[in-house]
Design an enzyme around this catalytic site. Structure first.
Site, mmCIF file in Angstrom:
data_model
loop_
_atom_site.group_PDB
_atom_site.id
_atom_site.type_symbol
_atom_site.label_atom_id
_atom_site.label_comp_id
_atom_site.label_asym_id
_atom_site.label_seq_id
_atom_site.Cartn_x
_atom_site.Cartn_y
_atom_site.Cartn_z
ATOM 1 N N LYS A 185 0.869 -1.187 0.000
ATOM 2 C CA LYS A 185 0.000 0.000 0.000
ATOM 3 C C LYS A 185 0.897 1.226 0.000
ATOM 4 O O LYS A 185 1.649 1.441 0.947
ATOM 5 C CB LYS A 185 -0.926 0.036 1.213
ATOM 6 N N SER A 241 3.784 5.342 12.228
ATOM 7 C CA SER A 241 3.708 5.802 13.616
ATOM 8 C C SER A 241 3.400 4.648 14.575
ATOM 9 O O SER A 241 2.817 3.635 14.180
ATOM 10 C CB SER A 241 2.633 6.875 13.732
ATOM 11 N N THR A 242 3.752 4.839 15.821
ATOM 12 C CA THR A 242 3.519 3.813 16.849
ATOM 13 C C THR A 242 2.013 3.569 17.018
ATOM 14 O O THR A 242 1.585 2.426 17.168
ATOM 15 C CB THR A 242 4.177 4.251 18.174
ATOM 16 N N GLU A 262 8.442 -0.980 12.025
ATOM 17 C CA GLU A 262 9.439 0.099 12.196
ATOM 18 C C GLU A 262 8.636 1.344 12.543
ATOM 19 O O GLU A 262 8.021 1.940 11.670
ATOM 20 C CB GLU A 262 10.203 0.353 10.890
ATOM 21 N N CYS A 296 12.503 9.167 10.937
ATOM 22 C CA CYS A 296 12.268 8.502 12.226
ATOM 23 C C CYS A 296 13.547 8.410 13.045
ATOM 24 O O CYS A 296 13.488 8.196 14.245
ATOM 25 C CB CYS A 296 11.699 7.127 11.979
ATOM 26 N N GLU A 394 7.907 12.772 19.771
ATOM 27 C CA GLU A 394 8.672 12.956 18.533
ATOM 28 C C GLU A 394 8.138 14.207 17.821
ATOM 29 O O GLU A 394 6.952 14.292 17.521
ATOM 30 C CB GLU A 394 8.434 11.701 17.665
HETATM 31 P P1 NAD Z 1 1.323 6.980 9.858
HETATM 32 O O1 NAD Z 1 1.429 5.849 10.800
HETATM 33 O O2 NAD Z 1 0.186 7.909 9.989
HETATM 34 O O3 NAD Z 1 1.300 6.459 8.342
HETATM 35 C C1 NAD Z 1 2.215 5.523 7.825
HETATM 36 C C2 NAD Z 1 1.535 4.711 6.737
HETATM 37 O O4 NAD Z 1 0.471 3.993 7.310
HETATM 38 C C3 NAD Z 1 0.915 5.528 5.605
HETATM 39 O O5 NAD Z 1 1.055 4.856 4.391
HETATM 40 C C4 NAD Z 1 -0.541 5.590 5.979
HETATM 41 O O6 NAD Z 1 -1.348 5.725 4.853
HETATM 42 C C5 NAD Z 1 -0.710 4.232 6.608
HETATM 43 N N1 NAD Z 1 -1.830 4.128 7.541
HETATM 44 C C6 NAD Z 1 -2.331 5.045 8.396
HETATM 45 N N2 NAD Z 1 -3.392 4.539 9.058
HETATM 46 C C7 NAD Z 1 -3.548 3.274 8.622
HETATM 47 C C8 NAD Z 1 -4.467 2.225 8.919
HETATM 48 N N3 NAD Z 1 -5.435 2.374 9.810
HETATM 49 N N4 NAD Z 1 -4.324 1.049 8.264
HETATM 50 C C9 NAD Z 1 -3.353 0.880 7.357
HETATM 51 N N5 NAD Z 1 -2.463 1.828 7.023
HETATM 52 C C10 NAD Z 1 -2.566 3.010 7.655
HETATM 53 O O7 NAD Z 1 2.700 7.730 9.968
HETATM 54 P P2 NAD Z 1 3.121 9.083 9.273
HETATM 55 O O8 NAD Z 1 2.744 10.171 10.196
HETATM 56 O O9 NAD Z 1 2.685 9.166 7.876
HETATM 57 O O10 NAD Z 1 4.709 8.872 9.258
HETATM 58 C C11 NAD Z 1 5.507 9.348 10.256
HETATM 59 C C12 NAD Z 1 5.767 8.313 11.344
HETATM 60 O O11 NAD Z 1 6.426 7.192 10.787
HETATM 61 C C13 NAD Z 1 6.692 8.837 12.412
HETATM 62 O O12 NAD Z 1 6.254 8.418 13.680
HETATM 63 C C14 NAD Z 1 8.015 8.198 12.080
HETATM 64 O O13 NAD Z 1 8.900 8.068 13.159
HETATM 65 C C15 NAD Z 1 7.583 6.896 11.543
HETATM 66 N N6 NAD Z 1 8.628 6.340 10.681
HETATM 67 C C16 NAD Z 1 9.323 5.278 11.150
HETATM 68 C C17 NAD Z 1 10.344 4.750 10.384
HETATM 69 C C18 NAD Z 1 11.128 3.591 10.901
HETATM 70 O O14 NAD Z 1 11.829 2.981 10.118
HETATM 71 N N7 NAD Z 1 11.042 3.250 12.169
HETATM 72 C C19 NAD Z 1 10.645 5.289 9.135
HETATM 73 C C20 NAD Z 1 9.915 6.379 8.684
HETATM 74 C C21 NAD Z 1 8.888 6.896 9.477
#
Ligand code: NAD
Length: 491
Positions: A185, A241-242, A262, A296, A394
């Site tokens: 996705k 995100s967490t 991650e 991240c 964060e």
């Molecule tokens: P997010 O969790 O909102 O979104 C991440 C992905 O998940 C997106 O593709 C989004 O469309 C999808 N998503 C959201 N809700 C969903 C659901 N209910 N079901 C399925 N998919 C869903 O995160 P964000 O705000 O877009 O990204 C930033 C976060 O990601 C930060 O917390 C950052 O630290 C983390 N991050 C972690 C890493 C790592 O490797 N640990 C790398 C990059 C970003």
């Protein structure tokens, strides 16, 4: 299509559909969502808003493709990945333009991301033929025991917008190397880069159904639920995100999937008195402000020992004053916009909270409406205290908050006082201290005298609420394989 992208050398890399079973398709409902350029807020195109039914078709395609793909030799899969790597490098300029267009990062950074992303295909093309089992001495007389490595099956991959190419290749590379097929996705904010990668997968000779890229924005939760509750999907790998990670884990419980997560970070960055000041300042700048603070593994809490605190604060502030903020395509721009206005509000909240509690802004501190809705000034704040929001959450934006500390014991306690543990950094030239602190930090990755740690050859991942599983390195492919044991009796 609204606002135009600088012309691509190869226009066929710009798609406006999802990719299922080797074909470009829309949602059955006909619904689409709009994607905007974060620098200008202008619409740049649309993509299909997939729902449960559309996603199930993609899962079915991956299931059917798995039957033959799992039987390909590791060498054959390696050749496909290697070709995909080469195609990414050959089309690096176009891919970088797409990344800048939908993510906002400066073009030079986008080019760097393309090379980093492609490297995961190269690395896992090399790992594929080296993933094999063991012959084990049995404890039972007359038995022979061995293990075989098998692909786990169809995988659901969910990635964020901050690295539109690299987060995807970091998952698809090991999945294909292991012999899995995938439904990825793509992020709602950055689906065009993902689509271009899918187009290159065709040219790399990857069979239909092996790589499927589904798109969604309004229906994101529905697509996520379909992937996590499907009986066919055997593994979900998620970066984000967490909070969303916890939801996906709950959903995956119904079918007990193999998971890799991650998740968010809140990286401590510690500078000891014995560090080389200039190296530490440069490291902090790179680690904190890369992608405008939206990685991240970005430094979030910068702890500086009292003996060099003032000098360090002044030097960081001086460097930040030299940044040029603007649209990612503009000449000389070093830092781009944030991804959306929610990100700007969160950053402003963290800054205001710090100032209210005694933080002193040395540079920046405000949004930049003249530049565009999503821009925030690169900011340095000194005299921070652990009660502030920036310490416990964060920030995911361009704010360097500087905390003063006196002793090693004190800073280790502060650094570990977080629910998450992804990356941690420190600067010191005392070799015993280097070991002590590297061992003491509760994180999955440690940078010592460097602020940049990402490398396809090194295991990437966190502890605590930053998730589990590792990407990249020899461990990355293990996440997509099962170890099957065979006991042969009657010898
Ligand atoms: P997010 O969790 O909102 O979104 C991440 C992905 O998940 C997106 O593709 C989004 O469309 C999808 N998503 C959201 N809700 C969903 C659901 N209910 N079901 C399925 N998919 C869903 O995160 P964000 O705000 O877009 O990204 C930033 C976060 O990601 C930060 O917390 C950052 O630290 C983390 N991050 C972690 C890493 C790592 O490797 N640990 C790398 C990059 C970003």
């Amino acid at each position: 299509m609204g606002h135009s992208i600088p012309p691509l050398n190869d226009k066929s890399l710009l798609k406006s559909q999802a990719f299922v079973n080797g074909k470009w398709v829309g949602a059955k409902s006909g619904k689409t969502f709009e994607v905007t350029d974060p620098a200008t807020m202008k619409p740049i195109g649309t993509m299909p808003d997939f729902d449960k039914e559309d996603t199930e078709l993609a899962i079915k395609a991956a299931e059917e493709a798995f039957v033959s793909f799992r039987k390909t030799t590791a060498r054959e899969r390696a050749k496909m990945l290697r070709k995909w790597y080469q195609l990414m490098m050959d089309n690096a300029d176009d891919l970088a333009k797409l990344i800048t267009w939908e993510n906002g990062k400066p073009l030079a950074d986008a080019k760097g991301e393309v090379a980093y992303a492609a490297n995961f295909f190269e690395w896992f093309s090399e790992e594929a033929p080296r993933a094999y089992g063991d012959t084990i001495s049995a404890t039972v007389a007359g038995n022979r025991v061995f293990t075989i490595k098998e692909p786990v099956g169809v995988c659901g991959l969910i990635t964020p917008w901050n690295f539109p190419a690299a987060m995807i290749t970091r998952k698809i590379g090991p999945a294909l190397a292991a012999g899995c097929t995938v439904v990825a996705k793509s992020p709602g904010e950055t689906p065009f880069t993902a689509a271009a990668l899918a187009e290159l997968s065709v040219r790399a000779g990857i069979p239909p159904g092996v790589v499927n890229v589904v798109t969604a924005l309004k229906n994101t939760a529905e697509v996520g639920e379909t992937l996590t509750t499907s009986e066919t999907i055997r593994k979900v790998s998620f970066t984000g995100s967490t909070g969303v990670g916890k939801l996906l884990m709950k959903q995956s419980a119904s079918t007990l999937k193999k998971l890799s997560f991650e998740l968010g970070g809140n990286a401590p960055f510690i500078v000891f008195d014995d560090a080389d000041l200039e190296t530490a300042v440069n490291g902090a700048i790179a680690c904190k402000f890369r992608s405008s603070g939206q990685t991240c593994v970005c430094a979030n809490r910068i702890y500086v020992q009292s003996g060099i605190y003032d000098k360090f604060a002044d030097a960081v502030a001086e460097k930040v004053k030299g940044f040029k903020v603007g649209g990612g395509y503009d000449e000389g721009v070093t830092h781009g916009p944030l991804i959306h206005d929610r990100a700007v509000s969160k950053v402003q909240q963290h800054v205001d909270d710090a100032v209210k509690q005694g933080g002193k802004v040395l540079v920046g501190g405000k949004a930049m409406p003249d530049q565009g809705e999503n821009f925030f000034q690169p900011t340095v704040i000194r005299d921070m205290s652990p009660k502030m929001k920036l310490h416990s959450e964060e920030t995911f934006g361009p704010v360097a908050g500087l905390f003063k500390f006196d002793t090693e014991a004190e800073v280790v306690k502060l650094a570990n006082a977080a629910e998450v543990g992804l990356a941690g950094y420190f600067y010191s030239n005392d070799v015993q201290r280097v070991y002590r602190i590297a061992e003491a930090l509760e994180v999955g990755m440690v940078g010592v005298n460097t602020g940049l740690i990402s490398d396809p050859a090194a295991p990437f991942g966190g502890v605590k609420q930053s998730g589990f599983g590792r990407e990249g390195s020899k461990y990355g492919i293990e996440e997509y394989m099962i170890t099957k044991m065979v006991t042969l009796g009657g010898m």
